[in-house]
Design a protein around this motif. Structure first.
Motif, PDB file in Angstrom:
ATOM      1  N   VAL A   1     -14.513  -6.361  17.013  1.00 49.93           N
ATOM      2  CA  VAL A   1     -13.648  -7.253  16.239  1.00 49.93           C
ATOM      3  C   VAL A   1     -12.514  -7.793  17.120  1.00 49.93           C
ATOM      4  CG1 VAL A   1     -12.065  -7.372  14.282  1.00 49.93           C
ATOM      5  CG2 VAL A   1     -14.210  -6.146  14.075  1.00 49.93           C
TER       6      VAL A   1
ATOM      7  N   GLN B   1     -12.610  -6.018   2.784  1.00 46.32           N
ATOM      8  CA  GLN B   1     -12.722  -6.067   4.248  1.00 46.32           C
ATOM      9  C   GLN B   1     -11.900  -7.173   4.884  1.00 46.32           C
ATOM     10  OE1 GLN B   1     -14.883  -8.405   5.993  1.00 46.32           O
ATOM     11  NE2 GLN B   1     -16.115  -9.246   4.353  1.00 46.32           N
TER      12      GLN B   1
ATOM     13  N   ILE C   1      -6.230  -5.782  11.783  1.00 38.53           N
ATOM     14  CA  ILE C   1      -6.552  -5.643  13.194  1.00 38.53           C
ATOM     15  C   ILE C   1      -6.013  -6.830  13.963  1.00 38.53           C
ATOM     16  CG2 ILE C   1      -8.428  -5.512  14.849  1.00 38.53           C
ATOM     17  CD1 ILE C   1     -10.021  -4.327  12.379  1.00 38.53           C
TER      18      ILE C   1
ATOM     19  N   VAL D   1     -15.305   5.231   0.434  1.00 39.26           N
ATOM     20  CA  VAL D   1     -14.720   4.469   1.534  1.00 39.26           C
ATOM     21  C   VAL D   1     -15.473   3.158   1.740  1.00 39.26           C
ATOM     22  CG1 VAL D   1     -14.492   4.455   4.037  1.00 39.26           C
ATOM     23  CG2 VAL D   1     -13.757   6.442   2.738  1.00 39.26           C
ATOM     24  N   LEU D   2     -16.796   3.235   1.674  1.00 37.92           N
ATOM     25  CA  LEU D   2     -17.582   2.020   1.878  1.00 37.92           C
ATOM     26  C   LEU D   2     -17.298   0.999   0.785  1.00 37.92           C
ATOM     27  CD1 LEU D   2     -21.072   3.124   3.187  1.00 37.92           C
ATOM     28  CD2 LEU D   2     -18.977   2.565   4.394  1.00 37.92           C
TER      29      LEU D   2
ATOM     30  N   LEU E   1     -18.971  -0.937   9.984  1.00 36.78           N
ATOM     31  CA  LEU E   1     -19.112   0.111   8.969  1.00 36.78           C
ATOM     32  C   LEU E   1     -18.799   1.531   9.466  1.00 36.78           C
ATOM     33  CD1 LEU E   1     -19.967  -0.730   6.119  1.00 36.78           C
ATOM     34  CD2 LEU E   1     -22.208   0.204   6.607  1.00 36.78           C
TER      35      LEU E   1
ATOM     36  N   VAL F   1     -15.000   2.868   9.761  1.00 36.88           N
ATOM     37  CA  VAL F   1     -14.142   3.262   8.644  1.00 36.88           C
ATOM     38  C   VAL F   1     -14.589   4.552   7.970  1.00 36.88           C
ATOM     39  CG1 VAL F   1     -13.377   0.939   8.098  1.00 36.88           C
ATOM     40  CG2 VAL F   1     -15.418   1.827   7.018  1.00 36.88           C
TER      41      VAL F   1
ATOM     42  N   PHE G   1     -13.958  -0.504   1.500  1.00 34.85           N
ATOM     43  CA  PHE G   1     -14.045  -1.361   2.689  1.00 34.85           C
ATOM     44  C   PHE G   1     -14.748  -2.681   2.380  1.00 34.85           C
ATOM     45  CE2 PHE G   1     -16.751  -2.525   6.400  1.00 34.85           C
ATOM     46  CZ  PHE G   1     -15.752  -3.125   7.132  1.00 34.85           C
TER      47      PHE G   1
ATOM     48  N   PHE H   1      -8.753  -5.766   6.177  1.00 36.13           N
ATOM     49  CA  PHE H   1      -8.948  -4.995   7.402  1.00 36.13           C
ATOM     50  C   PHE H   1      -8.860  -5.867   8.614  1.00 36.13           C
ATOM     51  CE2 PHE H   1     -10.807  -1.741   4.947  1.00 36.13           C
ATOM     52  CZ  PHE H   1     -10.669  -0.631   5.722  1.00 36.13           C
ATOM     53  N   MET H   2      -9.689  -6.924   8.563  1.00 33.19           N
ATOM     54  CA  MET H   2      -9.795  -7.775   9.736  1.00 33.19           C
ATOM     55  C   MET H   2      -8.425  -8.379  10.032  1.00 33.19           C
ATOM     56  SD  MET H   2     -12.886  -7.191  10.497  1.00 33.19           S
ATOM     57  CE  MET H   2     -14.340  -6.515   9.728  1.00 33.19           C
TER      58      MET H   2
END
Lengths: 275, 274
Positions: free
Chosen positions: A159, B261, B268, B253-254, A96, A99, B257, B264-265
Motif C-alpha cells: 500500500v 477499509q 496509512i 476483524v475481517l 487482508l 489486519v 476491515f 485504513f488506506m
C-alpha cells in the motif's frame, strides 16, 4: 502524565533493572535489589541460547526484510501497471493478512504446514514431491517462518509503495519510451530511484517489526526444533517467565539497541546519496 | 495489440495466483473449521467439507469458555479505543496548537517512543502494574494502552492542518479552552478520529504480549492469549478446535476491515504507518 508514567518511565526503568539482579521474588520490593553493574550483559553474551536466538533473529531480518520488500514491490507494480479494473479487490485481498491476529495466522499456517494433514505437503504430493516436515525439521523451520512472515506483511508495504508509485509523473516514462528505454531499464532508472524514500521507510519499519519476532515461533514451534526458531524476543519472554527480571531487561535493552542501530544503518545505506 | 493483450492476461494470471495464495489459507481455515476432526486429518484432504458439523464451535463455547474470552477482548478493545480517542486528541491538540514550555521536547519524546518496542517496556510495566495491585485485572490490561505515541502523532499531524483562525475566532468570542476543544476542534477531527478509532480497536483486539503477561487466570484471557495457550498447551493438537478459534478471532476483524477499509488506506496515507 499518565502517558509519561506508562510510556517513558518503563524505558528508563528497564535500563535500571538491567543492571540489577531483580527476580520475581523481588516483585513487591523493587527498591531492595542489588546493583550488579554489567553482569547481566556479560552473562548474556556467554549465554549460548541468547547467542543462538540472536543469530536466528538476524537471519530472519536479513532474509525476511528483502523478501517482503520484493514481494511488495512486485505486487505494487503489478497493480499500478495499467490495470484499472479490480485493483481495489486485489489491494484489499493482499492487505487482508496484515489486519488479522498473528496468533490466528500462526495457527492457520501450523495447520497448512502439517506434514500429514497439511495442505502444502498434500499439494506437493500431487506433483510427486515428498514434502518435508516444515516446522519439525531444523533445516526448514526458520525458512518456513520467514516465508510466512513475508506472506503476512507484504500487503502493508504494498500500500505504501503503491502510493509512492502513483506519485511518479507519467511524463518521465513517456520521455524514456521515446528515448527507446525498455521496461526493465525504466524500472531500474526511474521507478527505483524515485521510490527510494518509500523503500527506505519500508525497510526500516519492516526491520523494526521483524527484530521483535515472537508470536510465530511461540505458536508454531515453541522455538524448536533444537532452538532453530528461538528468537530474541522469545528468549526474553522465557527469561521473564523464569522470574529473571533483571536478565530479561538486559536482553530487551540489547534488542532495543539493535533496533536503533538497524534503523540508523538503513538510513545510511539507503538514504539520499546525492546530497 | 496482441502483445499487449498477452501481457495483460499474464499480469492478471499472476495477480490472481497471488490472491489465491494470500486469501486461500483463510478460506481453507473457514472450510476446515466445519469439518469433523477425522476429516481434517484425512489424507488426501477434502476441499469442501463432506460432513458439515458445528462440533468444533460447540466445543469452543462449552468446553473452553470462549464467550468469556470474546467478552474480555471486546471490553479491553472498546476501553482502549475510547481512551485513545480522548487522550491522543487532547495531547495532539496541545502539541499542534498550544504554546507551552517544553512542547518541542514533548513532541520529540513522542516520536522517539514510536521506536520503542513492547519487548523493552513490558518487564518494568509488569512490575509497576503488579505493585499498583492491578495484575490480572481489566484495569491492568487497559491502563498502559489508554494513550499511545502513534495516536498522538496521528492527531497532531491532522490538527496542524486546521487553520489557527478558527481557534482564534472562538477565543475572541470568549470561549474557554475546554469549550474550544469540545465544540470547535473535535468536530473538525472526525475523519482522523475515525481512522484512529479503527486502527486502535484492531491493534488492541490483536494485541498479544501484554495480555499474555498480565492475564494470569482463565477468566481474564483475551482471545489471542487463549488461542495461543491452547495451541501450545496440548500434546495432541485438535486442529478443528484451533481453526474454529482462529475463525472467532479473525472474522470480526475481517468484517470491520472490509466495511471500513477506506479509512485504513487513508490512515496509512496520512501517517505512513499502519
Amino acid at each position: 502524565m499518565l502517558f509519561l508514567v506508562f510510556a517513558l518511565l518503563p524505558v528508563l526503568a528497564s535500563l535500571i533493572m538491567s543492571v540489577t539482579d531483580m527476580r520475581a521474588t523481588d516483585l513487591r520490593t523493587p527498591l531492595s535489589v542489588n546493583f550488579v553493574g554489567l553482569d547481566n550483559f556479560t552473562r548474556l553474551f556467554s549465554d549460548d541460547l541468547f547467542l543462538r536466538s540472536a543469530l536466528n533473529t538476524l537471519v530472519f531480518v536479513v532474509v525476511g526484510v528483502p523478501l517482503t520488500i520484493v514481494a511488495a514491490l512486485a505486487a505494487a507494480n503489478g497493480l499500478n501497471s495499467g490495470l484499472i479494473r479490480f485493483r481495489a479487490v486485489f489491494r484489499v485481498g493482499f492487505y487482508l493478512p496484515v489486519v488479522t491476529s498473528i496468533v490466528a495466522i500462526a495457527v492457520i499456517w501450523r495447520f497448512l504446514l502439517d506434514p500429514e494433514a497439511g495442505l502444502v505437503d498434500n499439494l506437493l504430493a500431487l506433483v510427486g514431491i515428498d514434502g518435508p516436515n516444515w516446522l519439525g525439521d531444523t533445516r526448514t523451520s526458520l525458512a518456513s517462518i520467514i516465508v510466512m512472515a513475508a506472506w503476512r506483511n507484504f500487503g502493508s508495504l504494498m500500500v505504501i509503495f503503491l502510493a509512492a508509485l502513483q506519485g511518479i509523473p507519467n511524463d518521465l516514462y513517456e520521455a524514456a519510451t521515446l528515448d527507446g528505454a525498455g521496461r526493465w531499464a525504466q524500472f531500474r532508472r526511474i521507478t527505483l530511484p524515485l521510490m527510494r524514500p518509500a523503500l527506505l521507510f519500508g525497510a526500516v519499519i519492516t526491520g523494526i517489526g521483524y527484530l521483535q519476532l515472537f508470536e510465530e515461533p511461540l505458536v508454531m514451534t515453541q522455538g524448536g526444533p533444537l532452538s532453530s526458531t528461538l528468537s530474541v524476543s522469545y528468549h526474553i519472554y522465557n527469561q521473564f517467565g523464569f522470574g529473571n527480571y533483571g536478565y530479561a531487561a538486559a536482553a530487551s535493552y540489547v534488542l532495543f539497541v539493535a533496533i536503533v542501530a538497524l534503523s540508523v544503518l538503513q538510513f545510511r545505506l539507503l538514504g539520499s546519496r546525492d546530497d | 495489440m496482441t502483445k499487449d493483450r498477452i501481457a495483460k492476461i499474464s499480469l492478471y494470471a499472476v495477480l490472481c495466483a497471488g490472491l489465491l495464495v494470500v486469501v486461500g489459507p483463510f478460506v481453507w481455515m473457514l472450510l476446515s473449521s466445519f469439518k469433523p476432526e477425522s476429516e481434517i486429518r484425512s489424507v488426501p484432504p477434502t476441499w469442501w467439507p463432506s460432513t458439515w458439523t458445528f462440533a468444533n464451535y460447540r466445543d469452543l463455547f462449552d468446553r473452553l469458555d470462549f464467550p468469556q474470552y470474546f467478552a474480555n477482548s471486546a471490553i479491553v478493545a472498546v476501553l482502549v479505543t475510547l481512551g485513545n480517542l480522548l487522550f491522543c486528541s487532547l495531547l495532539g491538540y496541545a502539541l499542534a496548537k498550544l504554546d507551552f514550555p517544553g512542547r518541542k521536547a514533548l513532541f520529540l519524546t513522542v516520536l522517539g517512543m514510536l521506536m520503542v518496542p513492547g519487548m523493552v517496556t513490558f518487564v518494568p510495566q509488569f512490575v509497576l502494574v503488579s505493585n499498583l495491585g492491578l495484575a490480572n485485572s481489566y484495569a491492568g490490561l487497559v491502563l498502559p494502552f489508554l494513550a499511545g505515541p502513534f495516536g498522538v502523532f496521528l492527531m497532531r499531524q491532522f490538527l496542524l492542518a486546521i487553520p489557527d483562525d478558527l481557534i482564534e475566532a472562538a477565543r475572541v468570542d470568549g470561549a474557554g479552552e475546554w469549550r474550544i476543544f469540545w465544540r470547535v476542534v473535535l468536530p473538525l477531527c472526525k475523519p482522523a478520529l475515525a481512522t484512529l478509532g479503527i486502527l486502535t480497536f484492531l491493534s488492541s483486539w490483536n494485541n498479544f504480549l501484554w495480555p499474555l503477561v498480565v492475564a494470569t487466570t482463565d477468566d481474564k484471557y483475551t482471545l489471542p492469549v487463549a488461542l495461543a495457550l491452547y495451541a501450545i498447551g496440548q500434546n495432541r493438537i485438535y486442529y478443528g478446535l484451533l481453526l474454529a478459534g482462529a475463525v472467532v478471532v479473525v472474522v470480526p476483524v475481517l468484517i470491520v476491515f472490509l466495511a471500513l477499509q477506506r479509512h485504513f488506506m487513508r490512515g496509512i496515507a496520512t501517517t505512513g504507518l499502519k
